[in-house]
Design a protein around this motif. Structure first.
Motif, PDB file in Angstrom:
ATOM      1  N   ILE A  48       0.842  -1.202   0.000  1.00 39.89           N
ATOM      2  CA  ILE A  48       0.000   0.000   0.000  1.00 39.89           C
ATOM      3  C   ILE A  48       0.874   1.248   0.000  1.00 39.89           C
TER       4      ILE A  48
ATOM      5  N   TYR B 140       2.010   1.744  -3.438  1.00 46.59           N
ATOM      6  CA  TYR B 140       0.959   2.303  -4.294  1.00 46.59           C
ATOM      7  C   TYR B 140       0.894   3.820  -4.126  1.00 46.59           C
ATOM      8  N   VAL B 141       1.012   4.281  -2.882  1.00 51.61           N
ATOM      9  CA  VAL B 141       0.987   5.730  -2.614  1.00 51.61           C
ATOM     10  C   VAL B 141       2.219   6.382  -3.233  1.00 51.61           C
TER      11      VAL B 141
ATOM     12  N   ILE C  68      -2.489   5.158  -5.825  1.00 54.12           N
ATOM     13  CA  ILE C  68      -3.604   5.615  -4.998  1.00 54.12           C
ATOM     14  C   ILE C  68      -3.183   6.934  -4.355  1.00 54.12           C
TER      15      ILE C  68
ATOM     16  N   TYR D  88      -7.301   6.047   5.794  1.00 58.97           N
ATOM     17  CA  TYR D  88      -7.753   5.721   4.449  1.00 58.97           C
ATOM     18  C   TYR D  88      -9.274   5.810   4.379  1.00 58.97           C
TER      19      TYR D  88
ATOM     20  N   HIS E  88      -9.856   5.216  -1.221  1.00 60.06           N
ATOM     21  CA  HIS E  88      -8.623   4.450  -1.085  1.00 60.06           C
ATOM     22  C   HIS E  88      -8.911   2.946  -1.080  1.00 60.06           C
TER      23      HIS E  88
ATOM     24  N   ASP F 174      -9.937   1.626  -4.474  1.00 61.50           N
ATOM     25  CA  ASP F 174      -8.763   1.539  -5.351  1.00 61.50           C
ATOM     26  C   ASP F 174      -7.884   0.341  -4.988  1.00 61.50           C
ATOM     27  N   ILE F 175      -7.670   0.119  -3.699  1.00 63.05           N
ATOM     28  CA  ILE F 175      -6.819  -0.994  -3.255  1.00 63.05           C
ATOM     29  C   ILE F 175      -7.453  -2.336  -3.628  1.00 63.05           C
TER      30      ILE F 175
ATOM     31  N   ARG G  78      -3.682   1.864 -12.909  1.00 59.80           N
ATOM     32  CA  ARG G  78      -3.998   3.251 -12.546  1.00 59.80           C
ATOM     33  C   ARG G  78      -4.458   4.027 -13.772  1.00 59.80           C
TER      34      ARG G  78
ATOM     35  N   TYR H 146     -16.576   1.810  -9.878  1.00 55.93           N
ATOM     36  CA  TYR H 146     -16.262   0.708  -8.962  1.00 55.93           C
ATOM     37  C   TYR H 146     -17.433  -0.264  -8.873  1.00 55.93           C
TER      38      TYR H 146
END
Length: 180
Positions: free
Chosen positions: A59, A62-63, A68, A76, A80, A83-84, A100, A116
């Protein structure tokens, strides 16, 4: 294990997929979560699919790579988490930057919640072996989502079939007869 046992095991596995339920946007936690809570929540969801579990390091990565958004005060939010979840489902078949980019393209035309929810609906339909769409004319977004969902399903099926096949017997070693 004979062929019929293997096919029955595969059928049971496919039936178990049909019972999996991923949450839609409004069913995701609507309060902020800390990293350890996000990891536990997402892993609980994807664990039944035998996907790689999420770690705090993933995670954070990813940031760092802007896959994300950064958490707000180490917390979060729903965006978030959604997306995860999507990244966790797709990362075995696509690089993170491609995921992404696809998410950005889709959310240009749909709100993140709609995108989503639609992705989850498509995935749930395929897990339950239902046709993905009725529409004859599909948008580019729809095509992209369907291909992404199919990639998840195909990967899961291929891995399970291989696992079952490996239980039925080991391949024989081919001897090199040219060295006499």
């Amino acid at each position: 294990m004979d062929i019929m046992d293997a096919m029955n095991e595969y059928q049971r596995w496919e039936d178990s997929l049909a019972k999996i339920n991923l949450p839609k946007w409004d069913e995701l936690p609507n309060f902020d979560l800390y990293m350890d809570q996000v990891v536990a929540y997402v892993n609980n969801l994807i664990g039944s699919l035998d996907l790689d579990l999420v770690t705090p390091a993933m995670i954070n990565n990813y940031v760092k790579h802007k896959a994300i958004l950064a958490p707000i005060k180490k917390k979060y939010q729903v965006m978030h988490i959604a997306d995860i979840i999507v990244i966790s489902l797709l990362k075995a078949t696509f690089p993170i930057d491609v995921i992404r980019s696809a998410m950005d393209q889709i959310t240009l035309r749909k709100y993140p919640k709609q995108a989503y929810d639609h992705f989850v609906e498509l995935l749930m339909a395929r897990l339950q072996r239902k046709p993905v769409t009725d529409s004859q004319v599909k948008s580019i977004n729809e095509n992209l989502m369907e291909v992404a969902v199919e990639s998840v399903i195909t990967k899961l099926k291929a891995e399970e079939l291989l696992r079952i096949m490996e239980k039925t017997g080991k391949p024989q070693v081919i001897k090199d007869v040219s060295k006499k």
